[in-house]
Motif scaffolding. Structure first.
Motif, PDB file in Angstrom:
ATOM      1  N   HIS A  93      11.199   2.416  -8.918  1.00  0.00           N
ATOM      2  CA  HIS A  93      11.044   1.772  -7.618  1.00  0.00           C
ATOM      3  C   HIS A  93      12.261   0.917  -7.317  1.00  0.00           C
ATOM      4  O   HIS A  93      12.662   0.076  -8.134  1.00  0.00           O
ATOM      5  CB  HIS A  93       9.783   0.905  -7.610  1.00  0.00           C
ATOM      6  CG  HIS A  93       9.548   0.207  -6.313  1.00  0.00           C
ATOM      7  ND1 HIS A  93       9.227  -1.126  -6.216  1.00  0.00           N
ATOM      8  CD2 HIS A  93       9.606   0.662  -5.032  1.00  0.00           C
ATOM      9  CE1 HIS A  93       9.079  -1.458  -4.949  1.00  0.00           C
ATOM     10  NE2 HIS A  93       9.312  -0.393  -4.211  1.00  0.00           N
ATOM     11  N   SER A 137       7.585   6.648 -12.188  1.00  0.00           N
ATOM     12  CA  SER A 137       8.306   6.410 -10.943  1.00  0.00           C
ATOM     13  C   SER A 137       9.281   5.253 -11.102  1.00  0.00           C
ATOM     14  O   SER A 137       8.994   4.266 -11.786  1.00  0.00           O
ATOM     15  CB  SER A 137       7.324   6.103  -9.809  1.00  0.00           C
ATOM     16  OG  SER A 137       6.553   7.232  -9.500  1.00  0.00           O
ATOM     17  N   ARG A 152       2.309   1.630  -3.562  1.00  0.00           N
ATOM     18  CA  ARG A 152       1.304   2.127  -4.517  1.00  0.00           C
ATOM     19  C   ARG A 152       1.055   3.613  -4.313  1.00  0.00           C
ATOM     20  O   ARG A 152       0.987   4.379  -5.279  1.00  0.00           O
ATOM     21  CB  ARG A 152      -0.011   1.350  -4.358  1.00  0.00           C
ATOM     22  CG  ARG A 152       0.010  -0.041  -4.975  1.00  0.00           C
ATOM     23  CD  ARG A 152      -1.418  -0.549  -5.185  1.00  0.00           C
ATOM     24  NE  ARG A 152      -2.188  -0.499  -3.942  1.00  0.00           N
ATOM     25  CZ  ARG A 152      -2.309  -1.492  -3.084  1.00  0.00           C
ATOM     26  NH1 ARG A 152      -1.692  -2.643  -3.331  1.00  0.00           N
ATOM     27  NH2 ARG A 152      -3.032  -1.363  -1.999  1.00  0.00           N
ATOM     28  N   LEU A 153       0.907   4.030  -3.065  1.00  0.00           N
ATOM     29  CA  LEU A 153       0.681   5.436  -2.787  1.00  0.00           C
ATOM     30  C   LEU A 153       1.844   6.277  -3.304  1.00  0.00           C
ATOM     31  O   LEU A 153       1.644   7.304  -3.975  1.00  0.00           O
ATOM     32  CB  LEU A 153       0.519   5.649  -1.276  1.00  0.00           C
ATOM     33  CG  LEU A 153       0.443   7.098  -0.795  1.00  0.00           C
ATOM     34  CD1 LEU A 153      -0.807   7.773  -1.338  1.00  0.00           C
ATOM     35  CD2 LEU A 153       0.472   7.162   0.732  1.00  0.00           C
ATOM     36  N   SER A 154       3.063   5.851  -3.020  1.00  0.00           N
ATOM     37  CA  SER A 154       4.244   6.625  -3.395  1.00  0.00           C
ATOM     38  C   SER A 154       4.374   6.749  -4.904  1.00  0.00           C
ATOM     39  O   SER A 154       4.695   7.827  -5.427  1.00  0.00           O
ATOM     40  CB  SER A 154       5.497   5.974  -2.802  1.00  0.00           C
ATOM     41  OG  SER A 154       5.406   5.894  -1.392  1.00  0.00           O
ATOM     42  N   THR A 155       4.148   5.656  -5.618  1.00  0.00           N
ATOM     43  CA  THR A 155       4.295   5.708  -7.070  1.00  0.00           C
ATOM     44  C   THR A 155       3.160   6.478  -7.729  1.00  0.00           C
ATOM     45  O   THR A 155       3.361   7.123  -8.761  1.00  0.00           O
ATOM     46  CB  THR A 155       4.366   4.288  -7.663  1.00  0.00           C
ATOM     47  OG1 THR A 155       3.230   3.524  -7.222  1.00  0.00           O
ATOM     48  CG2 THR A 155       5.623   3.576  -7.211  1.00  0.00           C
ATOM     49  N   MET A 156       1.978   6.461  -7.123  1.00  0.00           N
ATOM     50  CA  MET A 156       0.858   7.218  -7.694  1.00  0.00           C
ATOM     51  C   MET A 156       1.024   8.715  -7.472  1.00  0.00           C
ATOM     52  O   MET A 156       0.532   9.517  -8.271  1.00  0.00           O
ATOM     53  CB  MET A 156      -0.467   6.716  -7.111  1.00  0.00           C
ATOM     54  CG  MET A 156      -0.822   5.301  -7.569  1.00  0.00           C
ATOM     55  SD  MET A 156      -2.312   4.617  -6.806  1.00  0.00           S
ATOM     56  CE  MET A 156      -3.578   5.477  -7.723  1.00  0.00           C
ATOM     57  N   ILE A 157       1.725   9.097  -6.407  1.00  0.00           N
ATOM     58  CA  ILE A 157       2.032  10.522  -6.226  1.00  0.00           C
ATOM     59  C   ILE A 157       2.931  10.979  -7.364  1.00  0.00           C
ATOM     60  O   ILE A 157       2.713  12.019  -7.984  1.00  0.00           O
ATOM     61  CB  ILE A 157       2.709  10.751  -4.860  1.00  0.00           C
ATOM     62  CG1 ILE A 157       1.736  10.452  -3.726  1.00  0.00           C
ATOM     63  CG2 ILE A 157       3.220  12.196  -4.735  1.00  0.00           C
ATOM     64  CD1 ILE A 157       2.389  10.379  -2.364  1.00  0.00           C
ATOM     65  N   GLY A 158       3.976  10.200  -7.642  1.00  0.00           N
ATOM     66  CA  GLY A 158       4.810  10.432  -8.809  1.00  0.00           C
ATOM     67  C   GLY A 158       5.763  11.602  -8.725  1.00  0.00           C
ATOM     68  O   GLY A 158       6.446  11.924  -9.694  1.00  0.00           O
ATOM     69  N   SER A 177       0.838  -1.212   0.000  1.00  0.00           N
ATOM     70  CA  SER A 177       0.000   0.000   0.000  1.00  0.00           C
ATOM     71  C   SER A 177       0.870   1.258   0.000  1.00  0.00           C
ATOM     72  O   SER A 177       0.552   2.245  -0.673  1.00  0.00           O
ATOM     73  CB  SER A 177      -0.937   0.002   1.209  1.00  0.00           C
ATOM     74  OG  SER A 177      -0.201  -0.002   2.429  1.00  0.00           O
ATOM     75  N   HIS A 191      -4.079  13.680  -5.914  1.00  0.00           N
ATOM     76  CA  HIS A 191      -4.283  12.238  -6.079  1.00  0.00           C
ATOM     77  C   HIS A 191      -5.420  11.734  -5.192  1.00  0.00           C
ATOM     78  O   HIS A 191      -6.204  10.865  -5.603  1.00  0.00           O
ATOM     79  CB  HIS A 191      -2.990  11.488  -5.751  1.00  0.00           C
ATOM     80  CG  HIS A 191      -3.165  10.027  -5.531  1.00  0.00           C
ATOM     81  ND1 HIS A 191      -3.532   9.149  -6.530  1.00  0.00           N
ATOM     82  CD2 HIS A 191      -3.064   9.269  -4.395  1.00  0.00           C
ATOM     83  CE1 HIS A 191      -3.630   7.932  -6.031  1.00  0.00           C
ATOM     84  NE2 HIS A 191      -3.357   7.972  -4.748  1.00  0.00           N
ATOM     85  N   CYS A 192      -5.537  12.282  -3.988  1.00  0.00           N
ATOM     86  CA  CYS A 192      -6.566  11.835  -3.038  1.00  0.00           C
ATOM     87  C   CYS A 192      -7.904  12.531  -3.266  1.00  0.00           C
ATOM     88  O   CYS A 192      -8.884  12.214  -2.578  1.00  0.00           O
ATOM     89  CB  CYS A 192      -6.096  12.096  -1.610  1.00  0.00           C
ATOM     90  SG  CYS A 192      -4.621  11.176  -1.141  1.00  0.00           S
TER      91      CYS A 192
END
Length: 329
Positions: free
Chosen positions: A255, A253, A173-179, A170, A238-239
């Motif tokens: 990783h 991103s 996913r959060l970190s990569t979606m922030i980008g 989780s 994003h949120c």
């Protein structure tokens, strides 16, 4: 990774001069936010009429890392309000922040203990007292209701900005979606104790909640403030708490996963040169540091150095070694 030196092996070169930490920013005036606005001094809540996630932004877990506090202060002065859900802004270690002085800027990292090593139920529920533990307990009701949390930090030593995702999917996913920044590193924290992002609410692999830690650049660099601002607003968009805006495409991103945590075993730990955070060492077996009689070498090729601490004390993390995580099918 750790090796005893071979007989008569060539000694590593003498360490070069350490980087100079320039102070381009000054501490923000947080006096408008220190009153008891919501039951906890230094904590602001804003709630939208529409439902959505509870997003928590924390700054000043370390009192001398105030780039994040500048950004939270900026959001408050701009009267940014969430379009949905709830937004909480937390100025964490106010006691340490109040001790900051430009003449000794590293001394105000904490008052009695590192506030980013106390986040487990055993410590928080124990009778033990310290400035940092007491403050962690005070803000715990906010942390315990967070759906998404970003902890804002900066770096003493030069390095590429990155997002630490912890050990959970989780968090990744959060970190990569922030980008933004695009470098994402999954890791397991420190031997000395759990960070805020390692708190059980976020670290349980079955938890629906997620946290990440932004390392935005050098502590007192002007660019670090802007990197933090960009990452915070990207998270809020994003949120859904801020409206989406048309933007130029950003790089995908990258990783990486930490495979080894190098902890200084002696007070004489020294790198062979002042490595930069994010630096990639191409050759396996490259000598990185000497720790008393032990050599620290890269365990594999294309090894990334994550936030090397160029002067670690005994028992402190000296560097984390990471390798590329290949995309999941």
């Amino acid at each position: 990774m750790r090796r005893r030196p071979k007989f008569l092996e060539t000694l590593p070169p003498a360490p070069q001069a350490l980087p100079i930490c320039t102070q381009e920013i000054t501490p923000p005036d947080l006096s408008p936010w220190l009153a008891d606005h919501c039951g906890i001094p230094g904590v602001m809540h804003h709630e939208a009429p529409r439902p959505g996630p509870h997003v928590v932004l924390t700054a000043l877990i370390h009192g001398n890392e105030f780039a994040g506090a500048i950004v939270l202060d900026r959001l408050l002065r701009e009267q940014v309000r969430p379009a949905c859900g709830r937004l909480s802004l937390v100025f964490a270690n106010l006691a340490a922040f109040a001790r900051f002085t430009p003449d000794n800027p590293v001394a105000s990292r904490f008052v009695e203990e590192d506030m980013n090593r106390v986040w487990n139920r055993q410590s928080l529920s124990s009778p033990r007292r310290s400035t940092e533990l007491d403050r962690a307990r005070a803000i715990l009701p906010v942390i315990d209701t967070a759906d998404i949390l970003m902890d804002l930090h900066s770096m003493l030593w030069p390095g590429a900005p990155l997002i630490l995702a912890g050990a959970t999917e989780s968090g990744r996913r959060l970190s990569t979606m922030i980008g933004d920044p695009p470098l994402v590193v999954s890791d397991h924290g420190h031997q000395a104790g759990p960070r805020l992002i390692d708190y059980a609410r976020f670290a349980d692999p079955d938890s629906p909640y997620a946290a990440c830690l932004l390392e935005a650049g050098a502590h007192w660099a002007a660019d670090t403030v802007e990197t933090t601002d960009s990452a915070v607003r990207a998270l809020l968009r994003h949120c859904g708490l801020l409206p989406a805006v048309p933007e130029s495409p950003v790089a995908a991103s990258r990783h990486l996963v930490v495979t080894d945590i190098v902890t200084a075993q002696t007070p004489s730990f020294r790198f062979v040169r002042p490595f930069l955070g994010g630096e990639i060492i191409r050759r396996q077996g490259t000598l990185l540091a000497q720790d008393g009689p032990d050599e620290i070498r890269t365990p594999y090729p294309d090894c990334m150095l994550v936030m090397p601490n160029l002067r670690p004390g005994r028992g402190q993390t000296a560097v984390r070694l990471a390798q590329t995580s290949y995309p999941r099918p």
